[in-house]
Design a protein around this motif. Structure first.
Motif, PDB file in Angstrom:
ATOM      1  N   GLY A   8       0.879  -0.962  -0.233  1.00 12.23           N
ATOM      2  CA  GLY A   8      -0.023   0.001  -0.130  1.00 12.23           C
ATOM      3  C   GLY A   8       0.895   1.502  -0.066  1.00 12.23           C
ATOM      4  N   SER A   9       1.516   1.399   0.747  1.00  8.55           N
ATOM      5  CA  SER A   9       2.094   1.996   0.835  1.00  8.55           C
ATOM      6  C   SER A   9       3.917   2.816   0.526  1.00  8.55           C
ATOM      7  CB  SER A   9       2.177   3.464   2.479  1.00  8.55           C
ATOM      8  OG  SER A   9       2.286   2.700   3.269  1.00  8.55           O
ATOM      9  N   PHE A  10       4.956   2.698   0.957  1.00  5.01           N
ATOM     10  CA  PHE A  10       6.651   2.774  -0.134  1.00  5.01           C
ATOM     11  C   PHE A  10       7.050   3.792   1.798  1.00  5.01           C
ATOM     12  CE2 PHE A  10       4.644   1.374  -3.361  1.00  5.01           C
ATOM     13  CZ  PHE A  10       5.032  -0.112  -2.815  1.00  5.01           C
ATOM     14  N   PRO A  11       7.276   3.712   2.461  1.00  3.03           N
ATOM     15  CA  PRO A  11       8.421   4.444   4.087  1.00  3.03           C
ATOM     16  C   PRO A  11       8.915   4.740   3.843  1.00  3.03           C
ATOM     17  CG  PRO A  11       6.903   2.707   4.531  1.00  3.03           C
ATOM     18  CD  PRO A  11       6.725   2.282   3.562  1.00  3.03           C
ATOM     19  N   ALA A  16       2.760   6.322  -2.310  1.00  5.03           N
ATOM     20  CA  ALA A  16       1.634   5.442  -2.160  1.00  5.03           C
ATOM     21  C   ALA A  16       1.949   4.979  -4.343  1.00  5.03           C
ATOM     22  CB  ALA A  16       0.248   6.081  -1.714  1.00  5.03           C
ATOM     23  N   LEU A  17       1.423   3.645  -4.746  1.00  6.65           N
ATOM     24  CA  LEU A  17       1.462   4.037  -6.084  1.00  6.65           C
ATOM     25  C   LEU A  17       0.190   3.978  -5.931  1.00  6.65           C
ATOM     26  CD1 LEU A  17       2.498   2.260  -7.638  1.00  6.65           C
ATOM     27  CD2 LEU A  17       1.051  -0.250  -7.284  1.00  6.65           C
ATOM     28  N   TRP A  70       0.732   3.593 -14.553  1.00 11.79           N
ATOM     29  CA  TRP A  70       0.717   3.600 -13.061  1.00 11.79           C
ATOM     30  C   TRP A  70       1.958   4.995 -12.936  1.00 11.79           C
ATOM     31  CZ3 TRP A  70      -2.024   0.691  -9.558  1.00 11.79           C
ATOM     32  CH2 TRP A  70      -2.703   0.000 -10.009  1.00 11.79           C
ATOM     33  N   ASN A  71       1.913   5.726 -11.319  1.00 10.02           N
ATOM     34  CA  ASN A  71       2.946   6.743 -11.126  1.00 10.02           C
ATOM     35  C   ASN A  71       3.845   6.039 -10.275  1.00 10.02           C
ATOM     36  OD1 ASN A  71       1.284   8.659 -11.736  1.00 10.02           O
ATOM     37  ND2 ASN A  71       0.468   8.667 -11.315  1.00 10.02           N
ATOM     38  N   THR A  72       5.191   5.556 -10.837  1.00 12.99           N
ATOM     39  CA  THR A  72       6.131   4.689 -10.574  1.00 12.99           C
ATOM     40  C   THR A  72       6.807   5.372  -9.893  1.00 12.99           C
ATOM     41  OG1 THR A  72       6.687   3.358 -12.104  1.00 12.99           O
ATOM     42  CG2 THR A  72       4.887   2.771 -10.441  1.00 12.99           C
ATOM     43  N   ASP A  73       7.197   6.533 -10.283  1.00 13.52           N
ATOM     44  CA  ASP A  73       8.886   7.903 -10.653  1.00 13.52           C
ATOM     45  C   ASP A  73       9.345   7.824  -9.482  1.00 13.52           C
ATOM     46  OD1 ASP A  73       8.626   7.322 -13.447  1.00 13.52           O
ATOM     47  OD2 ASP A  73       8.232   9.883 -13.740  1.00 13.52           O
ATOM     48  N   GLU A  74       8.389   8.271  -8.323  1.00 15.80           N
ATOM     49  CA  GLU A  74       8.913   8.676  -7.120  1.00 15.80           C
ATOM     50  C   GLU A  74       9.032   7.079  -5.877  1.00 15.80           C
ATOM     51  OE1 GLU A  74       9.779  11.844  -5.942  1.00 15.80           O
ATOM     52  OE2 GLU A  74       9.427  12.425  -8.147  1.00 15.80           O
ATOM     53  N   VAL A 122       4.905  -6.625  -9.491  1.00 11.32           N
ATOM     54  CA  VAL A 122       4.805  -6.808 -10.504  1.00 11.32           C
ATOM     55  C   VAL A 122       4.839  -5.475 -11.388  1.00 11.32           C
ATOM     56  CG1 VAL A 122       4.330  -7.927 -13.017  1.00 11.32           C
ATOM     57  CG2 VAL A 122       4.009  -9.150 -10.898  1.00 11.32           C
ATOM     58  N   ILE A 123       3.843  -4.449 -11.116  1.00 10.06           N
ATOM     59  CA  ILE A 123       3.952  -3.227 -11.652  1.00 10.06           C
ATOM     60  C   ILE A 123       5.428  -2.365 -10.893  1.00 10.06           C
ATOM     61  CG2 ILE A 123       3.178  -1.052 -11.643  1.00 10.06           C
ATOM     62  CD1 ILE A 123       0.365  -2.575 -11.157  1.00 10.06           C
ATOM     63  N   LEU A 124       5.690  -3.208  -9.865  1.00 10.08           N
ATOM     64  CA  LEU A 124       7.194  -2.530  -9.668  1.00 10.08           C
ATOM     65  C   LEU A 124       8.094  -3.004  -9.736  1.00 10.08           C
ATOM     66  CD1 LEU A 124       5.715  -1.596  -6.037  1.00 10.08           C
ATOM     67  CD2 LEU A 124       6.083   0.120  -7.914  1.00 10.08           C
TER      68      LEU A 124
END
Length: 736
Positions: free
Chosen positions: A205-208, A447-448, A457-461, A567-569
């Motif tokens: 869910g989140s990426f601390p 967060a994804l 998918w917003n994965t840049d950050e 998978v997305i990440l």
């Protein structure tokens, strides 16, 4: 009782109250300007206020900033208003003794203003005719009226410059639970066919944020070396809640650390692809789901003997190539497209675990993966299978020209390509005393999300947080810098556990064993699903494969599908960096991190740690417009006050500020005005003005002059020279 005003002292001419107010008001105004400028620029060189003065930090962190500015604005308004009140009386004196004088109808009012007035607005009616605006006193009165009006909005103007900012708070000491007595919250969840895949099936869910330091630099990129490496990286999990992590600026205390390195080399594959056959039902060929399609054979790789620490798993004595190792890995492919577009992208890869060495050493170990990657669909592979008699294809040799870096490229057919690399992962966990700091005002907590407009998918950050290949600072990546990481001793662990209270039973297990058990559980929650199907005594390899495809559902006992977010990440990092080492390193870390923070609410053992958080407060400095307006208005007011006082002392002879008797006497003693006063005992100002208008005297110039008896009186004028230019002729009385 008569005494010439020109010979009186400064105290008599201005009065003690006026002198005190003018001097103190000027000092207060200039002091407040200096304070406001200091307050606006008080953050110092660092925007988070860490280098600000103690007083500035006290006001801001105590949430006194807006109150301080409001009080300053109130004091400033009071000082300006009091000075303007005095300067109105001085301006009235200057008008009466000035060159042009004042209209006869306004003479009484302006004379009284020298003693009693309501500020610059009291002169606005008299100045509205326009003629007096040509004089300096009238102009000063107008300017001060405007400054008094503008200064009333000083509080609003100053507060408009405020912004919300994250300011580093003062250090505090708090108890931070780091571990759990029994790791019952860190266990596999989500049973699936073939075994329990645990955290791999949970939602990320989140990426601390986390703390990071690099122990060993990665091997330099070299196409000839055919290797890609992340270097040895240590990361720490601050044992804090989501809200605390978002404002964390410094953590000094115990923390679980994750030390890892992933290195990938270019492999040599030998063997076949099986399971590509079609089933014939009469004259119709039915394409199977390829659920059992796999690559069976061997893999070898160039030995990394003599390389950096952490690459021992890729070394094979002094040999150039390691001996072939048997593999049985799932074949990646893209499933058929659905009727409707999906938010999940079909970009398959396979992580095939085929060997393990020394896995447990206080939660440490290394694993070997064969990473297979392709962009071909199921139909592409079946088309290849139709050209065979049994659906089996022999793997061709890798294309030496097309292979690059750690990737071997195999052309299965004209339109079907498979790329492969062998990756070694080294991972260990520990409990250490760490120092984690950050200079950013907003530590990362990503967060994804899915962007509907671009269907991406917003994965840049998220990628930036873990991208060790980029030339970015810890601050740019939104993470903390890790330093002074030292292993906690058994004695420290024991003291930490004893301080926790009733949950600690040293007779059952000593503190080091409890910590070790926790770390094993954390490690196993991620790695057990990968290797619990390997049978070292079996002649047929039972490799476990992670099938990295968001939509490609497969059922088998030798591979499993992780959560689509995983998978997305994985694919995002792989395509961003081009390295399977970076993608595998990031994915394993995220899974470990998610499992740790998922169990955080149940942690019951920890240690007192020093914490520094950033505090969201309202501070000045978003803009300087409001401050600039207030400072400008105040400076103009101070200048006008100084000019008014100077002109009053130099150009008046017969006026004394704040004295009512002489102001009234100078009007009533005039033979010109006395008859008018005798008839005006019950008249309004408008009635007197009407009487003067009928006599044609309303706009007649009048002023302060000296009559034949030497008295200073206000009367009509018939000459231009005034008393400040020298001897004044006696007035010729005009009787009507």
């Amino acid at each position: 009782m008569r005494k010439n005003a020109t010979r009186r002292s400064l105290k008599d001419r201005l009065g003690s109250y006026a002198i005190f107010t003018l001097i103190l008001g000027g000092v207060v105004e200039l002091g407040l300007i200096a304070f406001l400028i200091y307050f606006w620029t008080g953050t110092g060189a660092e925007p988070d206020g860490r280098r600000a003065s103690v007083f500035w930090r006290y006001l801001v962190l105590s949430n006194y900033a807006t109150r301080t500015v409001t009080v300053c604005a109130l004091i400033l308004r009071t000082a300006v208003d009091l000075q303007a009140l005095i300067c109105t009386g001085l301006a009235a004196a200057l008008l009466l003794e000035g060159r042009d004088g004042v209209p006869l109808a306004d003479a009484a009012a302006i004379s009284v203003l020298r003693a009693v007035n309501g500020g610059p607005s009291s002169l606005m009616k008299e100045l509205a005719w326009g003629a007096p605006l040509r004089s300096i006193p009238a102009f000063l009165s107008l300017v001060m009226f405007l400054t008094c009006s503008a200064i009333q909005f000083s509080s609003t103007l100053l507060l408009s410059d405020f912004r919300s900012a994250s300011i580093v708070a003062d250090p505090s000491t708090g108890h931070a639970p780091v571990l759990q007595t029994l790791p019952d919250l860190i266990r596999p969840f989500g049973v699936q066919f073939g075994g329990d895949v645990g955290i791999w099936r949970q939602t990320l869910g989140s990426f601390p944020t986390f703390a990071e330091t690099r122990i060993y630099e990665p091997l330099a990129d070299d196409a000839a070396a055919a290797i890609a490496d992340t270097g040895l990286i240590k990361r720490a999990f601050p044992p804090l809640s989501l809200q605390q992590r978002q404002t964390l600026r410094r953590y000094e205390g115990a923390a679980v650390t994750h030390t890892s390195r992933v290195s990938c080399v270019r492999p040599v594959l030998r063997g076949t692809i099986r399971g590509l056959q079609t089933v014939t039902d009469g004259s119709v060929q039915i394409a199977p789901a390829l659920s059992e399609a796999s690559i069976q054979g061997t893999v070898s790789w160039p030995s990394q003997t003599g390389q950096h620490a952490g690459l021992e798993g890729l070394a094979c004595a002094e040999k150039t190539f390691c001996p072939p190792v048997p593999i049985n890995c799932a074949l990646p492919f893209i499933s058929p497209a659905f009727f409707f577009a999906s938010v999940l992208e079909q970009r398959p890869a396979t992580l095939c675990l085929f060997n393990q060495t020394g896995r447990r050493s206080f939660g440490a170990g290394s694993m070997l993966f064969l990473v297979l990657n392709t962009t071909n669909t199921r139909e592409d592979w079946l088309r290849v299978g139709r050209g065979t008699t049994n659906g089996t294809v022999t793997l061709p040799d890798a294309d030496a020209k097309a292979s690059a870096g750690e990737w071997s490229e195999l052309h299965i057919s004209e339109n079907v390509t498979l790329t492969a690399t062998v990756c070694l992962t080294n991972t260990s966990l520990g409990v250490e005393n760490v120092l984690a700091t950050t200079t950013t005002t907003s530590p990362g907590e990503q967060a994804l999300t899915y962007q509907v407009e671009n269907k991406t998918w917003n994965t840049d950050e998220i990628i930036k947080m873990v991208d060790t290949t980029a030339d970015a600072t810890y601050t740019d990546r939104g993470i903390l810098s890790l330093s002074n990481a030292t292993k906690i001793s058994d004695t420290q662990l024991d003291n930490m556990y004893r301080a926790a209270g009733i949950n600690y039973r040293p007779n059952d297990a000593p503190a080091p064993d409890i910590a070790s058990q926790f770390l094993f559980a954390l490690y196993d929650s991620v790695f057990d699903p990968l290797d619990n199907f390997i049978n070292a005594n079996s002649s047929k390899p039972g490799n476990r494969s992670v099938y990295m495809c968001s939509q490609c559902s497969r059922i088998s006992g030798t591979y499993f599908d992780p959560h689509p977010y995983v998978v997305i990440l994985f694919r995002s990092v792989l395509e961003s960096t081009g390295h399977a080492s970076s993608a595998l390193h990031a994915t394993l870390f995220w899974l470990m991190q998610a499992q740790y923070y998922g169990a955080l609410p149940g942690f019951d053992f920890g240690i007192d740690s020093q914490l520094v958080f950033s505090q969201s407060v309202s501070v000045p400095g978003q803009s300087y417009l409001g401050l600039g307006v207030v400072v400008s208005v105040t400076v103009v007011n101070v200048f006008c006050v100084a000019v008014a006082v100077l002109l009053f002392l130099r150009r008046t002879r017969y006026s004394m500020y704040g004295n009512a008797w002489h102001a009234v006497a100078q009007v009533s003693a005039s033979l010109d005005i006395r008859p008018l006063l005798e008839r005006a005992t019950l008249s309004t100002d408008n009635e007197v003005a009407a009487e003067l208008r009928e006599a044609g005297l309303e706009r007649t110039s009048s002023g302060l002059v000296v009559d034949d008896s030497g008295r200073a009186v206000i009367a009509r004028r018939g000459w231009r020279k005034m008393s400040r230019y020298g001897r004044v002729p006696h007035m010729q009385q005009q009787r009507g």
